[in-house]
Design a protein around this motif. Structure first.
Motif, PDB file in Angstrom:
ATOM      1  N   MET A   1      14.904  -6.019  15.213  1.00  0.00           N
ATOM      2  CA  MET A   1      13.528  -5.537  15.423  1.00  0.00           C
ATOM      3  C   MET A   1      12.616  -6.212  14.393  1.00  0.00           C
ATOM      4  SD  MET A   1      12.006  -1.665  15.087  1.00  0.00           S
ATOM      5  CE  MET A   1      12.920  -1.104  16.512  1.00  0.00           C
ATOM      6  N   GLU A   2      11.455  -6.678  14.855  1.00  0.00           N
ATOM      7  CA  GLU A   2      10.544  -7.311  13.930  1.00  0.00           C
ATOM      8  C   GLU A   2       9.895  -6.272  13.034  1.00  0.00           C
ATOM      9  OE1 GLU A   2       9.118 -10.921  16.844  1.00  0.00           O
ATOM     10  OE2 GLU A   2       7.712  -9.799  15.626  1.00  0.00           O
ATOM     11  N   ARG A   3       9.585  -6.722  11.851  1.00  0.00           N
ATOM     12  CA  ARG A   3       8.977  -5.793  10.914  1.00  0.00           C
ATOM     13  C   ARG A   3       7.567  -5.434  11.350  1.00  0.00           C
ATOM     14  NH1 ARG A   3       9.402  -8.639   5.248  1.00  0.00           N
ATOM     15  NH2 ARG A   3       8.492 -10.283   6.496  1.00  0.00           N
ATOM     16  N   ALA A   4       7.272  -4.150  11.327  1.00  0.00           N
ATOM     17  CA  ALA A   4       5.918  -3.718  11.660  1.00  0.00           C
ATOM     18  C   ALA A   4       5.004  -4.025  10.488  1.00  0.00           C
ATOM     19  CB  ALA A   4       5.903  -2.214  11.954  1.00  0.00           C
ATOM     20  N   VAL A   5       3.754  -4.217  10.770  1.00  0.00           N
ATOM     21  CA  VAL A   5       2.781  -4.460   9.717  1.00  0.00           C
ATOM     22  C   VAL A   5       1.919  -3.226   9.570  1.00  0.00           C
ATOM     23  CG1 VAL A   5       0.856  -5.871   8.954  1.00  0.00           C
ATOM     24  CG2 VAL A   5       2.747  -6.914  10.191  1.00  0.00           C
ATOM     25  N   VAL A   6       1.884  -2.677   8.391  1.00  0.00           N
ATOM     26  CA  VAL A   6       1.085  -1.488   8.127  1.00  0.00           C
ATOM     27  C   VAL A   6      -0.148  -1.913   7.355  1.00  0.00           C
ATOM     28  CG1 VAL A   6       1.061   0.761   7.033  1.00  0.00           C
ATOM     29  CG2 VAL A   6       3.162  -0.092   8.042  1.00  0.00           C
ATOM     30  N   SER A  49      -3.638   2.818  -5.351  1.00  0.00           N
ATOM     31  CA  SER A  49      -3.237   3.395  -4.071  1.00  0.00           C
ATOM     32  C   SER A  49      -1.727   3.588  -4.058  1.00  0.00           C
ATOM     33  CB  SER A  49      -3.646   2.468  -2.923  1.00  0.00           C
ATOM     34  OG  SER A  49      -3.165   2.982  -1.693  1.00  0.00           O
ATOM     35  N   ARG A  50      -1.308   4.773  -3.650  1.00  0.00           N
ATOM     36  CA  ARG A  50       0.123   5.081  -3.563  1.00  0.00           C
ATOM     37  C   ARG A  50       0.453   5.352  -2.099  1.00  0.00           C
ATOM     38  NH1 ARG A  50      -1.787   7.234  -8.356  1.00  0.00           N
ATOM     39  NH2 ARG A  50      -0.603   6.599 -10.204  1.00  0.00           N
ATOM     40  N   VAL A  51       1.437   4.602  -1.595  1.00  0.00           N
ATOM     41  CA  VAL A  51       1.763   4.652  -0.173  1.00  0.00           C
ATOM     42  C   VAL A  51       3.255   4.913  -0.010  1.00  0.00           C
ATOM     43  CG1 VAL A  51       1.579   3.444   2.032  1.00  0.00           C
ATOM     44  CG2 VAL A  51      -0.042   2.938   0.194  1.00  0.00           C
ATOM     45  N   LYS A  59       9.255  -1.460   6.041  1.00  0.00           N
ATOM     46  CA  LYS A  59       7.925  -1.731   6.562  1.00  0.00           C
ATOM     47  C   LYS A  59       7.197  -2.706   5.637  1.00  0.00           C
ATOM     48  CE  LYS A  59       7.882   1.062  10.097  1.00  0.00           C
ATOM     49  NZ  LYS A  59       7.675   0.574  11.468  1.00  0.00           N
ATOM     50  N   GLU A  60       6.475  -3.639   6.241  1.00  0.00           N
ATOM     51  CA  GLU A  60       5.615  -4.508   5.450  1.00  0.00           C
ATOM     52  C   GLU A  60       4.243  -3.854   5.342  1.00  0.00           C
ATOM     53  OE1 GLU A  60       3.846  -9.062   5.242  1.00  0.00           O
ATOM     54  OE2 GLU A  60       5.049  -8.411   6.961  1.00  0.00           O
ATOM     55  N   ILE A  61       3.876  -3.454   4.142  1.00  0.00           N
ATOM     56  CA  ILE A  61       2.619  -2.751   3.911  1.00  0.00           C
ATOM     57  C   ILE A  61       1.595  -3.741   3.363  1.00  0.00           C
ATOM     58  CG2 ILE A  61       1.483  -0.931   2.604  1.00  0.00           C
ATOM     59  CD1 ILE A  61       3.975   0.687   2.789  1.00  0.00           C
ATOM     60  N   GLU A  62       0.486  -3.861   4.059  1.00  0.00           N
ATOM     61  CA  GLU A  62      -0.550  -4.829   3.722  1.00  0.00           C
ATOM     62  C   GLU A  62      -1.686  -4.121   2.985  1.00  0.00           C
ATOM     63  OE1 GLU A  62      -3.111  -7.089   6.740  1.00  0.00           O
ATOM     64  OE2 GLU A  62      -1.369  -8.387   6.403  1.00  0.00           O
ATOM     65  N   PHE A  63      -2.060  -4.663   1.845  1.00  0.00           N
ATOM     66  CA  PHE A  63      -3.009  -4.011   0.939  1.00  0.00           C
ATOM     67  C   PHE A  63      -4.313  -4.799   0.911  1.00  0.00           C
ATOM     68  CE2 PHE A  63      -4.416  -3.955  -3.631  1.00  0.00           C
ATOM     69  CZ  PHE A  63      -4.878  -2.665  -3.664  1.00  0.00           C
ATOM     70  N   HIS A  64      -5.425  -4.160   1.265  1.00  0.00           N
ATOM     71  CA  HIS A  64      -6.749  -4.789   1.218  1.00  0.00           C
ATOM     72  C   HIS A  64      -7.604  -4.074   0.181  1.00  0.00           C
ATOM     73  CE1 HIS A  64      -6.729  -6.251   5.695  1.00  0.00           C
ATOM     74  NE2 HIS A  64      -5.721  -6.721   4.999  1.00  0.00           N
ATOM     75  N   VAL A  65      -8.328  -4.837  -0.612  1.00  0.00           N
ATOM     76  CA  VAL A  65      -9.307  -4.264  -1.538  1.00  0.00           C
ATOM     77  C   VAL A  65     -10.566  -5.110  -1.477  1.00  0.00           C
ATOM     78  CG1 VAL A  65      -9.856  -3.756  -3.933  1.00  0.00           C
ATOM     79  CG2 VAL A  65      -7.559  -3.354  -3.101  1.00  0.00           C
ATOM     80  N   SER A 125       0.623  -8.268   0.617  1.00  0.00           N
ATOM     81  CA  SER A 125       1.505  -7.324   1.301  1.00  0.00           C
ATOM     82  C   SER A 125       2.867  -7.329   0.623  1.00  0.00           C
ATOM     83  CB  SER A 125       1.658  -7.694   2.784  1.00  0.00           C
ATOM     84  OG  SER A 125       2.268  -8.967   2.909  1.00  0.00           O
ATOM     85  N   VAL A 126       3.639  -6.283   0.903  1.00  0.00           N
ATOM     86  CA  VAL A 126       4.982  -6.183   0.329  1.00  0.00           C
ATOM     87  C   VAL A 126       5.836  -5.335   1.266  1.00  0.00           C
ATOM     88  CG1 VAL A 126       4.509  -4.100  -1.025  1.00  0.00           C
ATOM     89  CG2 VAL A 126       6.262  -5.714  -1.800  1.00  0.00           C
ATOM     90  N   THR A 127       7.119  -5.606   1.308  1.00  0.00           N
ATOM     91  CA  THR A 127       8.037  -4.834   2.143  1.00  0.00           C
ATOM     92  C   THR A 127       8.561  -3.640   1.357  1.00  0.00           C
ATOM     93  OG1 THR A 127       8.695  -6.811   3.347  1.00  0.00           O
ATOM     94  CG2 THR A 127      10.171  -4.910   3.473  1.00  0.00           C
TER      95      THR A 127
END
Length: 873
Positions: A1-6, A49-51, A59-65, A125-127
């Motif tokens: 399964m491909e990693r989802a992008v959060v 930010s704490r996620v 999950k690959e979590i993408e961080f925007h600032v 982003s980071v996994t």
């Protein structure tokens, strides 16, 4: 399964994002804090930010600032599973090599890009492992500028969901005392006002913003996805001593804030130079008229003024300056009401005439100001930018400042900025929006009341000083100087300010070192100001001098860990993940059109502006400007149906346009417009028939983008096909998108977010945004004469040069040899005959008509056209 992008989107200031992203139930921002500390007008802001990943898979979590353009990022780090990952600021060349090495291994890039009037975007982003957490922490620093009697600290937030632990803490400490403090902005109204606590105690102030989850849904632009708005903290300080307050650190650094208020205003001589070329048509010229009428009404009776409009010629209201009497103002307003868009753009002639008018009217005890408003590049008269800057500098000769207002997204802002800096002024972008008239009036208010001229800041016993000479000081502003006290000896340190006020010389000399503060703070203020001013100085220099200034700015950026246009942030991650490299764009880089904002980007940018959000990526080369046109040749006339001929500054991306056909029997052709290196007039060439063209081909990415030209007069592309690897196709036409993934075929007709393999597609009413890896393409949908067609625009150029196609063409290099009796250019050492022609640019909403040198396709491409034609899509 491909990693989802959060997507985790945290914004540092101002301006609402137009698009929405779906809320995911499998991730949770359980804490979001913004902590801003302001001491001596220097703000340090930390966004934390704490996620949590709630899923049973990584999950690959993408961080925007989003942070203010005036700020420097100074720290970024992540905490993952008890491990700290620190970002490092490195020289851009070194970071670029690291990034190139990473890309060769198939890794991705981070992004810092311009996204609006005041914002830049940081993205990485980071996994995150199943049921684990990540903490992102970003720090940025800025010196707050005083405008119209106040400082503003603006904080904008859109966390994409209500957050249980949401806090904004602002602490302000000013030794001189805080005269007032207010909280404004969309997040301070209605039910959210109850979430704000403000405390003011003489020299300190606190603002707390702690909305509950329910309150986060109740502001005007809030909803189930939480808040979307700005919090603006506005304040000023007491000013008891006329010399201002001087603070020092124990290791000898000092900062001096100078803003005397009890001074008599100086009458002014001001000349307004207004661009009325064809590209100013529509709302631009209407808003300019509205603003000019208000500005004229604000002139004091002892002021003198002049008013010039220009296109390819100049038009005076009066040839000399006149007093701002009621009779003269009424006459000038009638003239302003009659300003109409037409013709070309002769900036050189107009500015030199404005300078002549001021030089011909010297008045002792007054302050002279030259204000230029333009929306495009010079297209007639002197068009060489270097020669224009030299002519203007010689004409002004340091006698008065030149303020350049660049209207819209297509103006060559770096040219205006350099010309202003060379003449003791500043450049300001006026955004093509519904409030443009208020922006123009707002700028004028800042310079409407000069109090001092020829200001010299003197520091006996001081060294390593920032800028100390200022042409004028205006009411409501502030002059800031920083430096070091020689040998840290306060006894021999004597500050003094000498200036002119009306007809007399004034001196401010009382010593008022009011505060000894943190060593690090004052030193960082000095470093911040020094780097900012060195970067401005570097714009004005060339050769060895430019290199030397750049070297010093780079050394300071690295020493103080500032992400500047000379450095990049290298984001380290856990083993096995990509290393992101993020750098700061220039103001002359890409920008967002708030009217057309999107999650990815729009075409039509330039060195002075663009219509995009994510546009400048880490270590990415700028693409050239290719503009596609359709139609036969035509003469340069001013009676065309849609637009008069003029020229806008061409974007560092592919854009498209259409040229009107002159006759119904002319053979169908599509015209392309190629940006030129260091020239304001581009090349253009025609491709006849409904050819299939290679738009972009990247063998290393197994990516190809091809397009089929239509058979419609004044048209563009009828279909564009994006192919990734062997089995993924995305077919885009004017009505829908069809995704073919292996044997599966899925049509998409509505506005939606589509993910197919490594490709993300966002479809909206009149645009399709496509992103894959470090490449972003936007496809615009246009309609003319009832026919719809497509234009592809490369908004993010890949980091390597291993690409080819129409979208990847480099800017043309040419030299004008002669213009009479026939025109000839030398293009890459080859002499060719050319004709002056033009076309309508559909890469922007206003559709300006562009002038160009028409050449053969082979001459413009510097290779056979057949190399760009494909047999099938």
């Amino acid at each position: 399964m491909e990693r989802a992008v959060v997507y985790v989107t945290l914004f540092g200031l101002l301006l609402a994002l137009v698009t929405t992203l779906p809320i995911k139930e499998d991730w949770d921002i359980y804490s979001f804090h913004i902590n801003s500390t302001v001491t001596s007008r220097y703000a340090t802001t930390v966004i934390t930010s704490r996620v949590a990943n709630r899923m049973d898979e990584s999950k690959e979590i993408e961080f925007h600032v989003r942070i203010p353009k005036n700020a420097f990022i100074s720290k970024f780090r992540m905490f993952i599973d008890g491990q700290l990952y620190d970002g490092a600021v490195k020289a851009k060349e070194q970071a670029q090599q690291e990034y190139t090495d990473a890309v060769s291994r198939g890794q991705s890039a981070g992004i810092v890009s311009s996204v609006g009037r005041t914002l830049e975007e940081f993205k990485t982003s980071v996994t995150v492992a199943p049921h684990k957490k990540v903490t992102f922490e970003l720090t940025y620093e800025e010196l707050l500028k005083r405008r119209i009697g106040k400082y503003e600290l603006q904080i904008h937030t859109r966390p994409m969901q209500p957050v249980k632990d949401f806090k904004v803490d602002v602490y302000i400490h000013e030794k001189a005392g805080i005269s007032f403090i207010n909280v404004q902005g969309g997040l301070s109204t209605k039910n959210l006002a109850n979430a704000i606590t403000k405390t003011h105690a003489d020299k300190q102030a606190w603002v707390y913003f702690y909305p509950t989850e329910d309150q986060q849904k109740t502001c005007d632009s809030c909803g189930e996805q939480g808040m979307n708005g700005d919090l603006v903290v506005v304040y000023d300080v007491n000013r008891k001593a006329s010399i201002g307050d001087i603070k020092k650190s124990s290791d000898g650094y000092f900062v001096h804030h100078f803003a005397p208020s009890n001074l008599t205003r100086i009458s002014k001589n001001v000349v307004f130079i207004i661009d009325q070329s064809g590209s100013m048509s529509g709302r631009k010229i209407q808003q300019t008229r509205i603003a000019l009428l208000h500005i004229l009404s604000d002139l004091a009776e002892d002021d003198y003024f002049g008013l010039i409009t220009f296109d390819g010629e100049i038009f005076h209201w009066k040839r000399e300056l006149v007093q701002a009497s009621k009779e003269n103002l009424d006459g000038a307003k009638e003239f302003a009401q009659r300003i109409k868009d037409r013709g070309m753009t002769d900036i050189n002639l107009a500015v030199l005439e404005g300078a002549r008018m001021l030089n011909a009217h010297p008045r002792e005890g007054s302050a002279s100001i030259l204000i230029l408003l333009t929306d495009g590049d010079p297209t007639s008269g002197v068009t060489n930018l270097g020669r224009i800057k030299s002519n203007v500098k010689e004409a002004i000769a340091g006698k008065f400042p030149l303020y350049c207002l660049g209207f819209g997204y297509d103006v060559n802002f770096e040219f205006l900025k350099t010309m202003s800096l060379q003449n003791d002024g500043v450049a300001r972008r006026i955004y093509d929006d519904s409030d443009a008239d208020l922006q123009l009036r707002g700028f004028y208010v800042e310079v409407a009341t000069p109090l001092l001229t020829d200001v010299t800041m003197i520091y006996l016993g001081g060294t390593n000083l920032t800028q100390t000479n200022f042409s004028q000081y205006y009411d409501g502003s502030e002059i800031v100087v920083a430096g070091q006290i020689t040998d840290n000896n306060v006894e021999t340190f004597i500050p003094q300010v000498v200036a002119l006020s009306r007809n007399s010389k004034v001196t401010f000399s009382e010593t008022n070192i009011t505060e000894i503060v943190s060593d690090d703070l004052i030193q960082r203020v000095w470093a911040y100001l020094t780097v900012k001013q060195l970067l401005e100085k570097e714009l004005q220099l060339s050769g060895p001098e430019k290199d030397k200034v750049k070297e010093v700015a780079l050394e300071l950026s690295l020493k103080y860990s500032f992400v500047t246009p000379l450095t990049s942030m290298v984001v380290t991650k856990p083993p096995g993940e990509s290393t992101d490299v993020l750098h700061k764009p220039k103001e002359g880089g890409t920008h967002t059109n708030p009217q057309r904002g999107s999650g990815l980007g729009l075409a039509g940018g330039s060195a002075g502006g663009s219509h995009s959000f994510l546009t400048t990526s880490a270590i990415i080369q700028q693409a050239p400007s290719i503009v596609m046109h359709s139609g036969a040749d035509y003469d340069m006339a001013y009676d065309m149906e849609d637009d008069d001929l003029s020229t806008v500054h061409f974007p560092p991306t592919i854009v498209t346009a259409t040229a009107p056909t002159t006759t119904a029997t002319a053979p169908l052709s599509h015209r392309f417009l190629l940006k030129a290196e260091n020239q304001s007039i581009p090349l253009c060439f025609d491709i006849t028939g409904n050819e299939r063209l290679k738009l972009l081909h990247s063998p290393s990415r197994e990516l190809s983008v091809n397009g089929e030209l239509d058979s419609v007069a004044d048209g563009g592309f009828t279909k564009i096909v994006i192919r990734v690897k062997a089995d993924l196709y995305i077919d885009i036409d004017v009505n829908n998108i069809i995704v073919r993934d292996g044997q599966t075929l899925t049509p998409h007709t509505g506005e939606e977010h589509i993910t197919a393999g490594s490709v993300t597609v966002i479809k909206r009413n009149k645009e399709v945004d496509v992103a894959t890896g470090d490449i972003r393409i936007v496809i615009l949908l246009h309609e003319r004469h009832g026919e719809k067609f497509l234009w592809p625009v490369l908004r993010q150029h890949p980091s390597d040069n291993n690409i080819e196609g129409i979208l990847a063409l480099k800017p043309a290099v040419y030299e004008e040899l002669q213009q009479t009796p026939s025109s000839r250019l030398k293009i890459n050492e080859q002499e060719v005959d050319v004709d002056r022609s033009g076309a309508v640019d559909y890469s922007i909403v206003s559709r300006p008509t562009l002038g160009c040198w028409l050449v053969s396709a082979d001459a413009a491409l510097q290779r056979p056209l057949d190399d760009f034609i494909v047999a099938q899509l």
